[in-house]
Design a protein around this motif. Structure first.
Motif, PDB file in Angstrom:
ATOM      1  N   SER A 154      11.732   4.831   3.898  1.00  0.00           N
ATOM      2  CA  SER A 154      10.543   5.256   4.532  1.00  0.00           C
ATOM      3  C   SER A 154       9.434   4.507   4.359  1.00  0.00           C
ATOM      4  N   ALA A 155       8.493   4.615   5.203  1.00  0.00           N
ATOM      5  CA  ALA A 155       7.096   3.772   5.235  1.00  0.00           C
ATOM      6  C   ALA A 155       6.643   3.928   3.848  1.00  0.00           C
ATOM      7  N   GLY A 156       6.526   5.218   3.449  1.00  0.00           N
ATOM      8  CA  GLY A 156       6.017   5.358   1.982  1.00  0.00           C
ATOM      9  C   GLY A 156       6.448   4.589   0.670  1.00  0.00           C
ATOM     10  N   ASP A 157       8.120   4.759   0.952  1.00  0.00           N
ATOM     11  CA  ASP A 157       8.672   4.365  -0.166  1.00  0.00           C
ATOM     12  C   ASP A 157       8.554   2.704  -0.203  1.00  0.00           C
ATOM     13  N   LEU A 158       8.542   2.276   1.083  1.00  0.00           N
ATOM     14  CA  LEU A 158       8.498   0.858   1.000  1.00  0.00           C
ATOM     15  C   LEU A 158       7.164   0.317   0.730  1.00  0.00           C
ATOM     16  N   ALA A 159       5.915   0.850   0.928  1.00  0.00           N
ATOM     17  CA  ALA A 159       4.699   0.521   0.449  1.00  0.00           C
ATOM     18  C   ALA A 159       4.589   0.766  -0.946  1.00  0.00           C
ATOM     19  N   ARG A 160       5.289   1.497  -1.766  1.00  0.00           N
ATOM     20  CA  ARG A 160       5.270   1.681  -3.037  1.00  0.00           C
ATOM     21  C   ARG A 160       6.185   0.685  -3.975  1.00  0.00           C
ATOM     22  N   THR A 161       7.048   0.085  -3.053  1.00  0.00           N
ATOM     23  CA  THR A 161       7.921  -0.888  -3.415  1.00  0.00           C
ATOM     24  C   THR A 161       7.618  -2.619  -3.234  1.00  0.00           C
ATOM     25  N   ARG A 162       7.099  -2.856  -2.081  1.00  0.00           N
ATOM     26  CA  ARG A 162       6.841  -3.932  -1.946  1.00  0.00           C
ATOM     27  C   ARG A 162       5.421  -4.190  -1.298  1.00  0.00           C
ATOM     28  N   ALA A 163       4.712  -5.164  -1.511  1.00  0.00           N
ATOM     29  CA  ALA A 163       3.319  -5.586  -1.058  1.00  0.00           C
ATOM     30  C   ALA A 163       3.360  -6.830  -0.088  1.00  0.00           C
ATOM     31  N   VAL A 164       2.590  -6.822   0.851  1.00  0.00           N
ATOM     32  CA  VAL A 164       2.669  -7.774   1.783  1.00  0.00           C
ATOM     33  C   VAL A 164       1.404  -8.424   2.030  1.00  0.00           C
ATOM     34  N   LEU A 165       1.239  -9.746   2.188  1.00  0.00           N
ATOM     35  CA  LEU A 165       0.098 -10.511   2.547  1.00  0.00           C
ATOM     36  C   LEU A 165       0.450 -11.242   3.535  1.00  0.00           C
ATOM     37  N   LEU A 166      -0.084 -11.152   4.698  1.00  0.00           N
ATOM     38  CA  LEU A 166       0.083 -11.652   6.008  1.00  0.00           C
ATOM     39  C   LEU A 166      -0.872 -12.873   6.143  1.00  0.00           C
ATOM     40  N   GLN A 167      -0.563 -13.903   7.127  1.00  0.00           N
ATOM     41  CA  GLN A 167      -1.034 -14.934   7.456  1.00  0.00           C
ATOM     42  C   GLN A 167      -2.652 -14.428   7.820  1.00  0.00           C
ATOM     43  N   ALA A 168      -2.553 -13.497   8.964  1.00  0.00           N
ATOM     44  CA  ALA A 168      -3.973 -13.068   9.432  1.00  0.00           C
ATOM     45  C   ALA A 168      -4.680 -12.119   8.606  1.00  0.00           C
ATOM     46  N   ASN A 169      -5.780 -12.287   7.938  1.00  0.00           N
ATOM     47  CA  ASN A 169      -6.234 -11.682   7.026  1.00  0.00           C
ATOM     48  C   ASN A 169      -7.422 -10.714   7.852  1.00  0.00           C
ATOM     49  N   GLN A 170      -7.105  -9.867   8.614  1.00  0.00           N
ATOM     50  CA  GLN A 170      -8.032  -9.050   9.613  1.00  0.00           C
ATOM     51  C   GLN A 170      -8.159  -7.619   9.239  1.00  0.00           C
ATOM     52  N   VAL A 171      -9.497  -7.348   9.320  1.00  0.00           N
ATOM     53  CA  VAL A 171      -9.806  -5.757   9.247  1.00  0.00           C
ATOM     54  C   VAL A 171     -10.712  -5.531  10.330  1.00  0.00           C
ATOM     55  N   SER A 172     -10.374  -4.304  10.993  1.00  0.00           N
ATOM     56  CA  SER A 172     -10.983  -4.199  12.140  1.00  0.00           C
ATOM     57  C   SER A 172     -12.493  -3.222  12.158  1.00  0.00           C
ATOM     58  N   PHE A 173     -12.535  -2.971  10.865  1.00  0.00           N
ATOM     59  CA  PHE A 173     -13.937  -2.291  10.827  1.00  0.00           C
ATOM     60  C   PHE A 173     -14.524  -3.050   9.661  1.00  0.00           C
ATOM     61  N   PRO A 174     -16.138  -2.926   9.450  1.00  0.00           N
ATOM     62  CA  PRO A 174     -16.597  -3.601   8.261  1.00  0.00           C
ATOM     63  C   PRO A 174     -16.734  -2.986   6.938  1.00  0.00           C
ATOM     64  N   PHE A 175     -15.499  -2.797   6.632  1.00  0.00           N
ATOM     65  CA  PHE A 175     -15.296  -2.352   5.107  1.00  0.00           C
ATOM     66  C   PHE A 175     -15.752  -3.432   4.415  1.00  0.00           C
ATOM     67  N   THR A 176     -16.350  -2.910   2.998  1.00  0.00           N
ATOM     68  CA  THR A 176     -16.588  -3.793   1.903  1.00  0.00           C
ATOM     69  C   THR A 176     -15.426  -4.352   1.290  1.00  0.00           C
ATOM     70  N   VAL A 177     -15.615  -5.439   0.788  1.00  0.00           N
ATOM     71  CA  VAL A 177     -14.310  -5.873  -0.049  1.00  0.00           C
ATOM     72  C   VAL A 177     -14.081  -4.796  -1.083  1.00  0.00           C
ATOM     73  N   ARG A 178     -14.824  -4.231  -1.624  1.00  0.00           N
ATOM     74  CA  ARG A 178     -14.342  -2.992  -2.583  1.00  0.00           C
ATOM     75  C   ARG A 178     -13.574  -2.043  -1.886  1.00  0.00           C
ATOM     76  N   GLU A 179     -13.884  -1.912  -0.721  1.00  0.00           N
ATOM     77  CA  GLU A 179     -13.041  -0.881  -0.004  1.00  0.00           C
ATOM     78  C   GLU A 179     -11.787  -1.300   0.617  1.00  0.00           C
ATOM     79  N   VAL A 180     -11.710  -2.597   0.750  1.00  0.00           N
ATOM     80  CA  VAL A 180     -10.378  -3.406   1.001  1.00  0.00           C
ATOM     81  C   VAL A 180      -9.531  -3.312   0.079  1.00  0.00           C
ATOM     82  N   VAL A 181      -9.982  -3.700  -1.172  1.00  0.00           N
ATOM     83  CA  VAL A 181      -9.126  -3.756  -2.537  1.00  0.00           C
ATOM     84  C   VAL A 181      -8.484  -2.453  -2.727  1.00  0.00           C
TER      85      VAL A 181
END
Length: 263
Positions: A72-99
Motif C-alpha cells: 500500500s502507499a502508506g506501507d511504502l512511505a513508512r518503509t522507503r523514503a525518496v529524494l528526487l532530482q527535482a526539489n519542488q514544492v508548489s506552495f510557499p511552505f517554510t523549510v520547517r514545514e517541509v521537513v
C-alpha cells in the motif's frame, strides 16, 4: 546482509521505448549502493522502479520479500523514503514545514511519538537550522536539496533512495550528504544513491552498479567496477583511475587525449 530489494529481469518502458532492460540487482540492508552511468543510461528510471513510481513492464521488484505491487502507499512511505532530482514544492511552505512533512506517514502510528526527535535530528544532519523560517520557494538550488534531504531523513525509513542528491551542492555539502548516507547504512539501512561523480561513488559506496543503455554492465566494489577500460567503454572518454592519499580511488579524465578537438 539481508536483501531490501530483489530485482529480477526488470524492464521499464517510457513512451513505448525500453529504458531499463533485463536488470537483475540486489540491494542490501547495511550498504550504500551507488548507481552510476552516463546521461540517459536509465539510472533514474531504475531508481523510479524501486520507489514504485515507474511502472514495471516485465520482471519483478520485491521489497523485503514482497512484490512491490502488493504494498500500500502508506506501507511504502513508512518503509522507503525518496529524494528526487527535482526539489519542488508548489506552495510557499517554510523549510520547517517541509521537513515536518517527512513525518506524515507516521500519523496515527506509535512512531509518531518520535516526531520531534526525528525532525530535530534531520535538521541537524542536513545543516538547515538557519533556513527553517524561510519559504522553501525562496531557497537556492543547493538549499532546496538540503531541506529536501532533511524531509527524507525525518521519515526514518529502513530504505533510503536518493536521486543525484549532491548535484546542486558545494564540495563540503556533497561530502556531508554522503557521510550521512554512510551513517544510515551503518545502522542497517539500505541506501541507493544515483551519482555522476565517480570519485565520490568510489569513496563512499560499498558497491557500485554501472548502468549503460538501460542495462547493468557491472556491479561490485568500486575497484571491481571502476576500471579504466570499463569507464572508457561506457563513458566514451579515457580516464586515469588512481589511488588518492586517503586510499580511495579517484577517476579523472585523460586530458592529454580528450583535449584534442577534431577540425
Amino acid at each position: 546482509m539481508t536483501a531490501a530489494y530483489e530485482v529480477r529481469d526488470l524492464v521499464c518502458r517510457l513512451g513505448g521505448r525500453a529504458i531499463v532492460r533485463g536488470v537483475d540487482l540486489d540491494v542490501r540492508h547495511g550498504e550504500v549502493l551507488a548507481l552510476v552511468g552516463p546521461n540517459g543510461a536509465g539510472k533514474s528510471t531504475l531508481l523510479g522502479a524501486l520507489t514504485g513510481d515507474v511502472p514495471i513492464a516485465e520482471g519483478e521488484v520485491r521489497l523485503d520479500g514482497r512484490p512491490l505491487g502488493d504494498w500500500s502507499a502508506g506501507d511504502l512511505a513508512r518503509t522507503r523514503a525518496v529524494l528526487l532530482q527535482a526539489n519542488q514544492v508548489s506552495f510557499p511552505f517554510t523549510v520547517r514545514e517541509v521537513v515536518e512533512m517527512g513525518r506524515n506517514p507516521w500519523t496515527g502510528h506509535a512512531s509518531a511519538a518520535d516526531d520531534d526527535a526525528a525532525i530535530a535530528e534531520a535538521i541537524d544532519r542536513s545543516d538547515v537550522a538557519h533556513l527553517l523560517d524561510r519559504p522553501f520557494t525562496a531557497l537556492s538550488g543547493g538549499e532546496k536539496a538540503r531541506a529536501s534531504l532533511a524531509r527524507v531523513l525525518a521519515q526514518r525509513t529502513d530504505v533510503v533512495l536518493l536521486d543525484e542528491p549532491t548535484a546542486a551542492l558545494d564540495l563540503r555539502h556533497q561530502e556531508e550528504v554522503m557521510v550521512v548516507a554512510r551513517d544510515l547504512a551503518a545502522t542497517g539501512r539500505a541506501v541507493v544513491v544515483v551519482l555522476h561523480d565517480l570519485s565520490l561513488a568510489a569513496a563512499r559506496a560499498d558497491r557500485i552498479a554501472m548502468v549503460h543503455d538501460g542495462r547493468i554492465v557491472s556491479v561490485g566494489t568500486p575497484a571491481e567496477v571502476l576500471t579504466p577500460e570499463r569507464v572508457e567503454e561506457v563513458y566514451g572518454i579515457g580516464v586515469h583511475v588512481l589511488p588518492a592519499p586517503d586510499g580511495h580511488l579517484i577517476v579523472v579524465p585523460h586530458r592529454g587525449l580528450s583535449d584534442t578537438v577534431s577540425p
